[in-house]
Scaffold this motif. Sequence first.
Motif, PDB file in Angstrom:
ATOM      1  N   TRP A   1       1.118  -1.152   0.001  1.00 33.96           N
ATOM      2  CA  TRP A   1       0.070  -0.092   0.058  1.00 33.96           C
ATOM      3  C   TRP A   1       1.103   1.205  -0.104  1.00 33.96           C
ATOM      4  N   THR A   2       2.077   1.293   0.314  1.00 31.32           N
ATOM      5  CA  THR A   2       3.137   2.328   0.204  1.00 31.32           C
ATOM      6  C   THR A   2       3.559   2.785  -1.084  1.00 31.32           C
TER       7      THR A   2
ATOM      8  N   HIS B   1       1.402   9.379   7.808  1.00 34.97           N
ATOM      9  CA  HIS B   1       1.383   9.224   9.313  1.00 34.97           C
ATOM     10  C   HIS B   1       0.005   9.926   9.526  1.00 34.97           C
TER      11      HIS B   1
ATOM     12  N   SER C   1       8.033  11.500  18.062  1.00 40.40           N
ATOM     13  CA  SER C   1       7.096  10.578  18.192  1.00 40.40           C
ATOM     14  C   SER C   1       6.744  10.119  19.633  1.00 40.40           C
TER      15      SER C   1
ATOM     16  N   PHE D   1      -6.130  -0.237  21.925  1.00 40.57           N
ATOM     17  CA  PHE D   1      -5.821   0.948  21.352  1.00 40.57           C
ATOM     18  C   PHE D   1      -4.416   1.409  22.406  1.00 40.57           C
TER      19      PHE D   1
ATOM     20  N   GLY E   1      -0.892   1.623  20.748  1.00 40.63           N
ATOM     21  CA  GLY E   1      -0.129   2.940  21.321  1.00 40.63           C
ATOM     22  C   GLY E   1       1.172   2.681  21.783  1.00 40.63           C
TER      23      GLY E   1
ATOM     24  N   GLY F   1       3.683   1.440  19.503  1.00 38.32           N
ATOM     25  CA  GLY F   1       4.049   2.410  18.845  1.00 38.32           C
ATOM     26  C   GLY F   1       5.336   3.059  19.218  1.00 38.32           C
ATOM     27  N   LEU F   2       5.461   3.219  20.501  1.00 38.67           N
ATOM     28  CA  LEU F   2       6.646   3.790  21.124  1.00 38.67           C
ATOM     29  C   LEU F   2       7.940   2.802  20.777  1.00 38.67           C
TER      30      LEU F   2
ATOM     31  N   ASP G   1      13.507   0.059  16.844  1.00 37.04           N
ATOM     32  CA  ASP G   1      13.236   0.009  15.496  1.00 37.04           C
ATOM     33  C   ASP G   1      14.159  -0.775  14.582  1.00 37.04           C
TER      34      ASP G   1
ATOM     35  N   ASN H   1      11.947  -3.144  12.792  1.00 33.87           N
ATOM     36  CA  ASN H   1      11.486  -2.639  11.342  1.00 33.87           C
ATOM     37  C   ASN H   1      11.150  -3.795  10.311  1.00 33.87           C
ATOM     38  N   MET H   2      10.114  -3.538   9.434  1.00 30.90           N
ATOM     39  CA  MET H   2       9.635  -4.411   8.445  1.00 30.90           C
ATOM     40  C   MET H   2       9.638  -5.867   9.010  1.00 30.90           C
TER      41      MET H   2
ATOM     42  N   VAL I   1       5.763  -4.699  13.418  1.00 24.59           N
ATOM     43  CA  VAL I   1       4.979  -3.541  13.063  1.00 24.59           C
ATOM     44  C   VAL I   1       3.633  -3.604  12.615  1.00 24.59           C
TER      45      VAL I   1
ATOM     46  N   HIS J   1       1.608  -3.958  15.562  1.00 22.33           N
ATOM     47  CA  HIS J   1       1.539  -2.492  15.956  1.00 22.33           C
ATOM     48  C   HIS J   1       0.183  -2.010  15.196  1.00 22.33           C
TER      49      HIS J   1
ATOM     50  N   MET K   1      -5.398   0.070  14.219  1.00 17.06           N
ATOM     51  CA  MET K   1      -6.373   0.279  13.205  1.00 17.06           C
ATOM     52  C   MET K   1      -7.591  -0.787  13.367  1.00 17.06           C
TER      53      MET K   1
HETATM   54  C1  HEM Z   1       0.551   6.501  19.789  1.00 16.26           C
HETATM   55  C2  HEM Z   1       1.226   6.884  18.681  1.00 16.26           C
HETATM   56  C3  HEM Z   1       2.002   6.362  17.689  1.00 16.26           C
HETATM   57  C4  HEM Z   1       3.394   6.076  17.586  1.00 16.26           C
HETATM   58  C5  HEM Z   1       4.344   6.566  18.411  1.00 16.26           C
HETATM   59  C6  HEM Z   1       3.353   5.144  16.341  1.00 16.26           C
HETATM   60  C7  HEM Z   1       4.807   4.882  15.887  1.00 16.26           C
HETATM   61  C8  HEM Z   1       4.870   4.123  14.783  1.00 16.26           C
HETATM   62  C9  HEM Z   1       6.263   3.917  14.208  1.00 16.26           C
HETATM   63  C10 HEM Z   1       7.423   4.328  14.707  1.00 16.26           C
HETATM   64  C11 HEM Z   1       6.170   3.172  12.880  1.00 16.26           C
HETATM   65  C12 HEM Z   1       6.963   2.647  11.942  1.00 16.26           C
HETATM   66  C13 HEM Z   1       7.627   1.216  12.374  1.00 16.26           C
HETATM   67  C14 HEM Z   1       8.612   0.731  11.277  1.00 16.26           C
HETATM   68  O1  HEM Z   1       8.187   0.845  10.134  1.00 16.26           O
HETATM   69  O2  HEM Z   1       9.526   0.241  11.801  1.00 16.26           O
HETATM   70  C15 HEM Z   1       4.596   2.862  12.974  1.00 16.26           C
HETATM   71  C16 HEM Z   1       4.178   2.211  12.043  1.00 16.26           C
HETATM   72  C17 HEM Z   1       2.702   2.237  11.588  1.00 16.26           C
HETATM   73  N1  HEM Z   1       1.867   2.723  12.392  1.00 16.26           N
HETATM   74 FE1  HEM Z   1       2.220   3.749  14.221  1.00 16.26          FE
HETATM   75  N2  HEM Z   1       2.277   4.884  15.804  1.00 16.26           N
HETATM   76  C18 HEM Z   1       1.245   5.492  16.543  1.00 16.26           C
HETATM   77  C19 HEM Z   1       0.000   5.304  16.383  1.00 16.26           C
HETATM   78  C20 HEM Z   1      -0.456   4.833  15.273  1.00 16.26           C
HETATM   79  C21 HEM Z   1      -2.098   4.854  14.954  1.00 16.26           C
HETATM   80  C22 HEM Z   1      -3.122   5.418  15.910  1.00 16.26           C
HETATM   81  C23 HEM Z   1      -2.320   4.150  13.889  1.00 16.26           C
HETATM   82  C24 HEM Z   1      -3.451   4.077  13.095  1.00 16.26           C
HETATM   83  C25 HEM Z   1      -4.551   4.242  13.450  1.00 16.26           C
HETATM   84  C26 HEM Z   1      -0.926   3.728  13.270  1.00 16.26           C
HETATM   85  C27 HEM Z   1      -0.694   3.137  12.225  1.00 16.26           C
HETATM   86  C28 HEM Z   1       0.293   2.918  11.625  1.00 16.26           C
HETATM   87  C29 HEM Z   1       0.870   1.942  10.444  1.00 16.26           C
HETATM   88  C30 HEM Z   1      -0.219   1.759   9.334  1.00 16.26           C
HETATM   89  C31 HEM Z   1       1.997   1.729  10.516  1.00 16.26           C
HETATM   90  C32 HEM Z   1       2.833   0.904   9.331  1.00 16.26           C
HETATM   91  C33 HEM Z   1       3.134   1.580   8.063  1.00 16.26           C
HETATM   92  C34 HEM Z   1       3.741   0.654   7.108  1.00 16.26           C
HETATM   93  O3  HEM Z   1       2.969   0.039   6.290  1.00 16.26           O
HETATM   94  O4  HEM Z   1       4.958   0.583   6.908  1.00 16.26           O
HETATM   95  N3  HEM Z   1       0.116   4.021  14.305  1.00 16.26           N
HETATM   96  N4  HEM Z   1       4.154   3.727  13.951  1.00 16.26           N
END
Ligand code: HEM
Lengths: 115, 567, 227
Positions: free
Chosen positions: B151-152, B263, B331, B370, B374, B377-378, B386, B390-391, B395, B398, B403
Amino acid sequence: MEHGSHSSEIAYTDSGAAHITPPSTYFKTYVILLVLMVATIAATFRDFGTVGNNAIAMAIATTKATLVVAYFMQVKGSSRLTIMWALIGFVTLPFMWATMVDYLTRDWIPHIGWQ
Amino acid sequence: MSAEAIPPGIVLERESASRPNYLNWSHSVKDWLLTTDHKRIAILYLVSITIMFGLGGIAAMAIRAELTSPHGHLMESDTYNKMFTMHGVVMIFFFLVPSIPATLGNFLLPLMLGARDLAFPRLNLLSWYLFTLGGVIALGAMICGGVDTGWTFYTPYSSIYSNSNVAVTLVGLFIAGFSSIVTGINFIATIHKMRAPGLTWTRLPLFIWAHYATSIIIVLGTPVVAVTLGLVLVERTLHIGIFDPAIGGDPILFQHMFWFYSHPAVYIMILPAMGVINEVLACFCRKRIFGYTFVCGSTLAIAVFGFMVWGHHMFVTGQSLYTGMIFSALSFIVAVPSAIKVFNWTATIYKGEVWFSAPMIYCLGFIGLFTIGGLTGLYCSSLSVDVHINMTYFVVAHFHYVMVGGATLGYLAGLHFWWPKMTGRMYPEGWAKVAAGLAFVGFNLTFFPQFILGYLGMPRRYHYYPAEFQIWHVLSTAGSSVLALGYAIPLVYFLWSLKYGEKAGPNPWGAAGLEWTVASPPTQFNFDELPVVTWEAYNYDVPHENAIVDHSKNVLPDAEGASHSAH
Amino acid sequence: MSVEAAHDAHGHHPVQYHQFEDMEQQNETYIVGMWSFLVTEIMFFGGLFLAYSIFRMNNQAIFTEAGHRYLEVDKGAFNTVVLLTSSLSMAMCVYYAQKADRVKQLLCLGFTLLCSFVFLGVKAMEWSKEFAEHHLPGANFAYVSDAHLSTAKAQIFFCLYFAMTGLHAIHVIVGILLMVVLGVLIAARRPGVKYYMPVEMFGLYWHFVDIVWIFLFPLFYLIPGKR
Ligand code: HEM
Ligand SMILES: [Cu+2]
């Protein structure tokens, strides 16, 4: 307050009021815009250094854009809501330029012993 | 006013039955397809995104089925790539982004604001047509031929090397992007200018605040991705462009521009869900949301900070180390407003008169999942961690926690909560609780193993893997079947309830909020007389005039706390 | 019930839509809606301006060389004047619309239309010169640098030049179409345009197109830096 400064009239056809900017304001703005255009061309033919020249050109362009927004687009003297929405895009756009940080620091090498 | 004082819904029902409502006043196909009524457009959107969700779900099940074996028995690698691309594109661009705003938001914004319609009804219809057109084009391309970029759409693979239908899909996405922009503009103008007298910003339901912040993100972010995908399209079709390194371009620039939208786009998906949670939680805890102003503030803070963290997707793709540090720190900051919301919800539940109705169960699921999403995500935002995850499936887990566990459960919570308002009928509460439970259990079974897989090193987007990972993949697939059941059941009983559901009456939950003061389903112009608002949002501590006996004969605990029979 | 019927029911201004309470609310809603649309336009062009900044920063020499040698300042300056003038006449068109002076309004609109054609004409001349000199990116691209700078990066310069001025020109063309429609409706005394709001909204769009050019002109034609 703001409206009074350029003697806008409040008139309206049928119903609802509009702030009418007098044509003289439009013409003055136009003349200033032309002068600024000449200034920006003149500035690039003098050497202030790359950064200097760019800063001058962008400052003048921003001033011109501000004049267009304020007078031609009648944002000056309109509601706070309109002013907010007129500014929000221009204010957010520069965030994207944070990308530059990436390119500017690509070649930096971490301090020895850091890794 | 106590519940017994009102004859159980009868008066109100007879009144609404005798008047034409938005569903039945004229119902030729033409009336529906050319309607400018926000409520009908919401229904059109509901149908469209349900279809999209189904298609995305089929792709997901295919992926999961394939992954039960480490040797990829079911499909070719190429087919597998096309499957996960279709899943991601459909779910993100055609389901999650429009899900809550375009259905519940469209339906409820004017009702909650005390308006007859959105500010620009015809643009609203245009939005649906753009969405449908974009959807048909993109899906056509993805079904007939397929796309294998993920999708990217990372360049230069998408712009030069991929041999699949990238160009047509991009056209579809470009068009769908404008449908989202149009909705955003419409919501902004509506929320600013169409509020009923007395409905000040601090009296707005938090659902409205969430949609306001979402619309701002849409308006600021979507054009950037549109122009970026447009440039990829040009590069792919004409072989000229600025992303392909072979002709002097810069692929990392694509990532910057893509994530500058994508993002913030994750907040486009989650903020409306958070808005739903506020409404449902307040109603079923019979309390004002704790720290209303903080929730408003955190909503706006998320919108603002959401635009400053895109680089956390690029820690290992050649972005400078120092930029990575800045984006990592930012972040961490963006997680703060999200955490504020979680704390506020928890505090709202505390000492509330909790009623475990189906929407509330979805809601509680949302809060827990959630939080996990979340917090992980940290982990992803920590530079060194990461590098390891990563990859990988970490992730994947997460973002599915945020979602699917977050946005999708929020959507379902909202759909159940407002279903009586939208259709005038109750869904079967017992089945709904079963479905909510299944979704929660199935979800965790599907995605928790993926955290472990990712931590152990299973890369995402691969369908061959070392045999020792198999057990986790099988668990995940098993969970996904349960989850699928959890989604299928509501589809059935919602359709069933249209005909056989009990009549709901205007306010089956005894909820506060303007939308509950009008008939269910609402009449064409919503309000007979425009309301004047003199009360705060969520005024559950004053008696509620419209509170009526619930369909299941459980009396809602009302303000006097007289009745607890619902527990 | 149709929109018209709703009007009758409320007994309002003829161009007031059913969802609004009064004309003041409707007017401001339109302005806010239009401005939030312009915000999307700002971000849309913004992506391209960002790409320009980054490539320019990393390839200052070739950008300066290509820009200074092949883009003509006089043509760019002329077009700037044309667009500024068209903005003035558009502002006057809104003024006469507010005064409900139909004839002067049409004259101003016509003059703006004329300016936009002149602008596109000059642009077409410039582009055809670039085509002739093989500066259109693609298989036939050719560029010889005095200082032996990278041809690939010169191609990026022209990519950005065509993309940005092209997108701007598309906006001008859309503007022309809208002006024609508006003009015809006004000339035919259609009730929808009797009120000044449609003209005012178009005016906002047109001024925005002008603002984009205000930035494009120095960035491509002048390329501030050592000459
Ligand atoms: C609480 C805050 C959040 C933080 C700090 C955070 C942080 C991150 C980080 C650092 C990545 C990259 C990981 C990587 O590729 O190695 C990531 C990926 C992703 N996050 Fe979050 N995130 C947060 C909330 C959310 C929310 C609320 C959503 C969606 C509703 C979301 C959806 C995604 C998606 C779709 C990806 C993957 C993108 C891809 O296809 O590579 N994140 N997130
Ligand atoms: Cu992110």
